[in-house]
Design a protein around this motif. Structure first.
Motif, PDB file in Angstrom:
ATOM      1  N   ASN A 239      80.131 107.808 -28.654  1.00 42.90           N
ATOM      2  CA  ASN A 239      79.124 108.857 -28.792  1.00 42.90           C
ATOM      3  C   ASN A 239      79.095 109.385 -30.217  1.00 42.90           C
ATOM      4  OD1 ASN A 239      78.358 111.929 -28.867  1.00 42.90           O
ATOM      5  ND2 ASN A 239      77.330 111.045 -27.093  1.00 42.90           N
ATOM      6  N   SER A 240      77.909 109.388 -30.806  1.00 41.48           N
ATOM      7  CA  SER A 240      77.756 109.932 -32.159  1.00 41.48           C
ATOM      8  C   SER A 240      76.482 110.749 -32.254  1.00 41.48           C
ATOM      9  CB  SER A 240      77.760 108.808 -33.208  1.00 41.48           C
ATOM     10  OG  SER A 240      76.730 107.861 -32.965  1.00 41.48           O
ATOM     11  N   GLY A 241      76.262 111.612 -31.239  1.00 39.62           N
ATOM     12  CA  GLY A 241      75.193 112.589 -31.354  1.00 39.62           C
ATOM     13  C   GLY A 241      75.361 113.375 -32.647  1.00 39.62           C
ATOM     14  N   THR A 242      74.277 113.740 -33.269  1.00 44.38           N
ATOM     15  CA  THR A 242      74.333 114.354 -34.602  1.00 44.38           C
ATOM     16  C   THR A 242      75.342 115.497 -34.679  1.00 44.38           C
ATOM     17  OG1 THR A 242      71.995 113.828 -34.895  1.00 44.38           O
ATOM     18  CG2 THR A 242      72.973 115.394 -36.437  1.00 44.38           C
ATOM     19  N   MET A 243      75.393 116.331 -33.659  1.00 45.85           N
ATOM     20  CA  MET A 243      76.260 117.497 -33.705  1.00 45.85           C
ATOM     21  C   MET A 243      77.674 117.207 -33.193  1.00 45.85           C
ATOM     22  SD  MET A 243      74.147 119.286 -35.215  1.00 45.85           S
ATOM     23  CE  MET A 243      75.166 120.746 -35.395  1.00 45.85           C
ATOM     24  N   ASN A 244      77.940 115.974 -32.789  1.00 43.67           N
ATOM     25  CA  ASN A 244      79.297 115.552 -32.432  1.00 43.67           C
ATOM     26  C   ASN A 244      79.952 115.000 -33.699  1.00 43.67           C
ATOM     27  OD1 ASN A 244      81.663 114.529 -31.374  1.00 43.67           O
ATOM     28  ND2 ASN A 244      80.686 112.870 -30.229  1.00 43.67           N
ATOM     29  N   PHE A 245      80.430 115.892 -34.539  1.00 40.79           N
ATOM     30  CA  PHE A 245      80.931 115.500 -35.851  1.00 40.79           C
ATOM     31  C   PHE A 245      82.066 114.485 -35.746  1.00 40.79           C
ATOM     32  CE2 PHE A 245      79.575 119.716 -38.099  1.00 40.79           C
ATOM     33  CZ  PHE A 245      78.263 119.442 -37.754  1.00 40.79           C
ATOM     34  N   ASP A 246      82.976 114.690 -34.794  1.00 41.46           N
ATOM     35  CA  ASP A 246      84.090 113.743 -34.635  1.00 41.46           C
ATOM     36  C   ASP A 246      83.573 112.356 -34.287  1.00 41.46           C
ATOM     37  OD1 ASP A 246      85.906 115.729 -35.184  1.00 41.46           O
ATOM     38  OD2 ASP A 246      86.389 116.148 -33.089  1.00 41.46           O
ATOM     39  N   GLY A 247      82.548 112.300 -33.431  1.00 38.40           N
ATOM     40  CA  GLY A 247      81.994 111.014 -33.036  1.00 38.40           C
ATOM     41  C   GLY A 247      81.290 110.308 -34.169  1.00 38.40           C
ATOM     42  N   VAL A 248      80.518 111.055 -34.955  1.00 35.98           N
ATOM     43  CA  VAL A 248      79.835 110.464 -36.113  1.00 35.98           C
ATOM     44  C   VAL A 248      80.857 109.913 -37.102  1.00 35.98           C
ATOM     45  CG1 VAL A 248      78.353 110.948 -38.103  1.00 35.98           C
ATOM     46  CG2 VAL A 248      77.785 111.909 -35.860  1.00 35.98           C
ATOM     47  N   GLN A 249      81.903 110.686 -37.352  1.00 35.47           N
ATOM     48  CA  GLN A 249      82.941 110.226 -38.280  1.00 35.47           C
ATOM     49  C   GLN A 249      83.692 109.022 -37.728  1.00 35.47           C
ATOM     50  OE1 GLN A 249      85.213 113.800 -38.881  1.00 35.47           O
ATOM     51  NE2 GLN A 249      83.681 114.732 -40.220  1.00 35.47           N
TER      52      GLN A 249
ATOM     53  N   GLN B 112      80.113 119.290 -44.837  1.00 30.78           N
ATOM     54  CA  GLN B 112      80.326 120.707 -44.546  1.00 30.78           C
ATOM     55  C   GLN B 112      79.289 121.601 -45.223  1.00 30.78           C
ATOM     56  OE1 GLN B 112      84.289 122.068 -45.419  1.00 30.78           O
ATOM     57  NE2 GLN B 112      83.877 124.161 -44.758  1.00 30.78           N
ATOM     58  N   GLU B 113      78.910 121.260 -46.465  1.00 32.02           N
ATOM     59  CA  GLU B 113      77.982 122.114 -47.206  1.00 32.02           C
ATOM     60  C   GLU B 113      76.588 122.150 -46.594  1.00 32.02           C
ATOM     61  OE1 GLU B 113      78.367 120.487 -51.219  1.00 32.02           O
ATOM     62  OE2 GLU B 113      79.227 122.415 -51.811  1.00 32.02           O
ATOM     63  N   PHE B 114      76.238 121.125 -45.807  1.00 32.10           N
ATOM     64  CA  PHE B 114      74.914 121.127 -45.178  1.00 32.10           C
ATOM     65  C   PHE B 114      75.002 121.109 -43.652  1.00 32.10           C
ATOM     66  CE2 PHE B 114      75.950 116.904 -46.866  1.00 32.10           C
ATOM     67  CZ  PHE B 114      75.870 116.084 -45.748  1.00 32.10           C
ATOM     68  N   GLY B 115      76.172 121.439 -43.115  1.00 34.21           N
ATOM     69  CA  GLY B 115      76.320 121.665 -41.692  1.00 34.21           C
ATOM     70  C   GLY B 115      76.272 120.435 -40.823  1.00 34.21           C
ATOM     71  N   ARG B 116      76.745 119.294 -41.340  1.00 35.52           N
ATOM     72  CA  ARG B 116      76.761 118.062 -40.577  1.00 35.52           C
ATOM     73  C   ARG B 116      78.072 117.308 -40.827  1.00 35.52           C
ATOM     74  NH1 ARG B 116      73.372 120.606 -38.660  1.00 35.52           N
ATOM     75  NH2 ARG B 116      71.211 120.037 -38.123  1.00 35.52           N
ATOM     76  N   ALA B 117      78.244 116.182 -40.136  1.00 29.05           N
ATOM     77  CA  ALA B 117      79.505 115.432 -40.234  1.00 29.05           C
ATOM     78  C   ALA B 117      79.696 114.810 -41.605  1.00 29.05           C
ATOM     79  CB  ALA B 117      79.545 114.343 -39.160  1.00 29.05           C
ATOM     80  N   GLY B 118      78.621 114.281 -42.187  1.00 31.19           N
ATOM     81  CA  GLY B 118      78.718 113.632 -43.487  1.00 31.19           C
ATOM     82  C   GLY B 118      78.108 112.241 -43.464  1.00 31.19           C
ATOM     83  N   HIS B 119      78.296 111.511 -44.562  1.00 24.02           N
ATOM     84  CA  HIS B 119      77.666 110.207 -44.749  1.00 24.02           C
ATOM     85  C   HIS B 119      78.687 109.168 -45.205  1.00 24.02           C
ATOM     86  CE1 HIS B 119      74.171 112.717 -44.606  1.00 24.02           C
ATOM     87  NE2 HIS B 119      74.214 113.091 -45.872  1.00 24.02           N
ATOM     88  N   LEU B 120      78.369 107.915 -44.919  1.00 25.88           N
ATOM     89  CA  LEU B 120      79.173 106.773 -45.373  1.00 25.88           C
ATOM     90  C   LEU B 120      78.505 106.153 -46.593  1.00 25.88           C
ATOM     91  CD1 LEU B 120      80.370 103.836 -43.057  1.00 25.88           C
ATOM     92  CD2 LEU B 120      79.247 103.384 -45.234  1.00 25.88           C
TER      93      LEU B 120
END
Length: 433
Positions: free
Chosen positions: A51-61, A84-92
């Motif tokens: 699961n990598s729903g946008t707001m599931n930061f652990d899953g996206v990471q 963190q600065e834009f309220g999301r998990a981040g990017h690869l």
């Protein structure tokens, strides 16, 4: 100095590479895609079940970590851009440095889906031997594994070592972080480096099409004020027309002046009016109170604009501002525009990139590829490369359909074919005089 994409076409026309007969290296790349197909499918199954729903930061990471390890095995340097600065998990970000004189290619994917952990749709199923259903299978984990295995097939064929490529897989495509200037900073910075940008969204999920133009998407809010009074006094010199009449005038003028503009849409999605209005920007809604015998003193309208080019967007905003500035008696109004996704216009470079992709497809025996109608192409991450690269294209990810629903599916028969097309496109772009 950036290469013009046109020079790549001149190169292939003069060198004889644009023909149905594949070169020895291209045949090797095709063979590698075929041999790697079982592994590619297993990786797709694995990441779809994460699961990598946008707001599931652990899953996206977690999905990002799996793919970072895969890119590192191909010799890429990888990093995680914290969100963190834009309220999301981040990017690869995955980077492969080749010869400085070679074309610089940016590949775009995203890690997040619309299916959060509380959604009932959490794992894949296989129907027969060709249909895979699962959360994000085409939007866009299928595209992510096409990127990875196109590059892997090139490496196995000895065609990757001289290539300059940067892969950006965002963690907030489905629900952008804020502010966009930070959320999309990595996309913009990578586009400034690149000559060509290619996105692997599924487009309109048609194997015979690709996207060379996406309409941008920005939000607007209209706020109107009038004089509250007994309805018997409406239109009088002291009271005027009231806020609802003024809002109606403005919206009607928007329609009259702009509705026939090709490829432009502007939609008032929410309207609240009365003597007391409370509007919640975050929820795009609110409450309104009024009475039939009281002149309305407030109106709020929220909507969006979808334009095909920066010039069209600028014209639309100027027209709307001009209409708003001319008030009915006793009223005031103002319109504001939020930041959003920019338009990706159908430039000559984009058309030439599509032509090359279509030639690759035909050379593989898969038939030509045509452009998606911009009216069917919504905003996406590739839009942030607009004006920064010589050529951009999107929509060459995995075929399927029913995105964002519990019926999302992928056509597994097309997974190897799409990977071959992507790999040979990248190989041909990487050739030089």
């Amino acid at each position: 100095m950036k290469y013009l994409i046109l020079s790549v076409f001149i190169l292939f026309n003069h060198s004889g590479l644009v023909r149905a007969q594949l070169t020895r290296t291209e045949k090797k790349i095709v063979q590698e895609v075929n041999s790697l197909a079982p592994e590619q499918l297993e990786l797709l199954k694995r990441v779809v079940n994460m699961n990598s729903g946008t707001m599931n930061f652990d899953g996206v990471q977690a999905v990002g970590k799996v793919l970072m390890e895969e890119f590192e095995a191909l010799g890429f340097e990888t990093s995680w851009v914290d969100g963190q600065e834009f309220g999301r998990a981040g990017h690869l970000l995955a980077t492969h440095e080749g010869k400085p004189e070679n074309l610089k290619v940016m590949l775009i994917g995203h890690l997040d889906t619309v299916f959060e952990p509380d959604h009932p749709y959490q794992s894949y199923t296989i129907d027969g031997d060709s249909v895979m259903r699962g959360p994000g299978v085409v939007d866009m984990k299928g595209g992510d594994v096409i990127i990875l295995y196109a590059l892997r097939a090139m490496r196995e064929a000895g065609a990757l070592k001289n290539m300059n490529v940067r892969v950006v897989m965002t963690g907030d495509e489905e629900k952008s972080g804020s502010p966009l200037s930070l959320s999309k900073q990595l996309l913009v910075e990578t586009a400034e480096w690149a000559d060509v940008a290619i996105g692997f969204e599924n487009g309109d999920s048609n194997f015979k099409t690709a996207v060379i133009s996406r309409r941008g998407s920005i939000r607007w809010k209209l706020e109107v004020n009038g004089n509250a009074a007994h309805s018997s006094q409406v239109f009088s010199e002291e009271v005027g027309a009231g806020a609802i009449y003024e809002a109606s005038r403005i919206l009607k003028a928007f329609y009259d002046e702009l509705s026939q503009e090709p490829l432009l849409t502007f939609n008032p999605g929410v309207i609240l009016g009365g003597t007391a209005v409370e509007f919640d920007n975050g929820k795009d809604g609110g409450t309104a109170y009024g009475k039939s015998n009281v002149v309305a003193s407030e109106v709020v309208v929220s909507g969006d604009i979808r334009a095909v080019s920066p010039e069209q967007l600028a014209m639309t905003k100027e027209t709307m501002e001009r209409i708003v500035s001319s008030h009915l008696p006793g009223t005031e109004a103002a319109i504001t525009f939020e930041e959003g996704y920019p338009p990706l216009p159908p430039t000559q470079g984009n058309r030439e990139l599509l032509d090359l992709y279509s030639t690759v497809s035909s050379d593989l025996g898969l038939g030509p590829v045509s452009a998606v109608d911009p009216l069917r192409a919504g905003a996406a991450d590739v839009s942030f490369t607009s004006g920064l690269v010589d050529a951009a294209m999107d929509g060459i990810g995995l075929s399927g359909g029913n995105d964002h629903t519990a019926n999302e599916y992928a056509d597994l028969n097309r997974l190897p074919d799409l990977t071959k097309r992507a790999a040979l496109l990248l190989y041909r772009l990487n050739q030089k005089k």
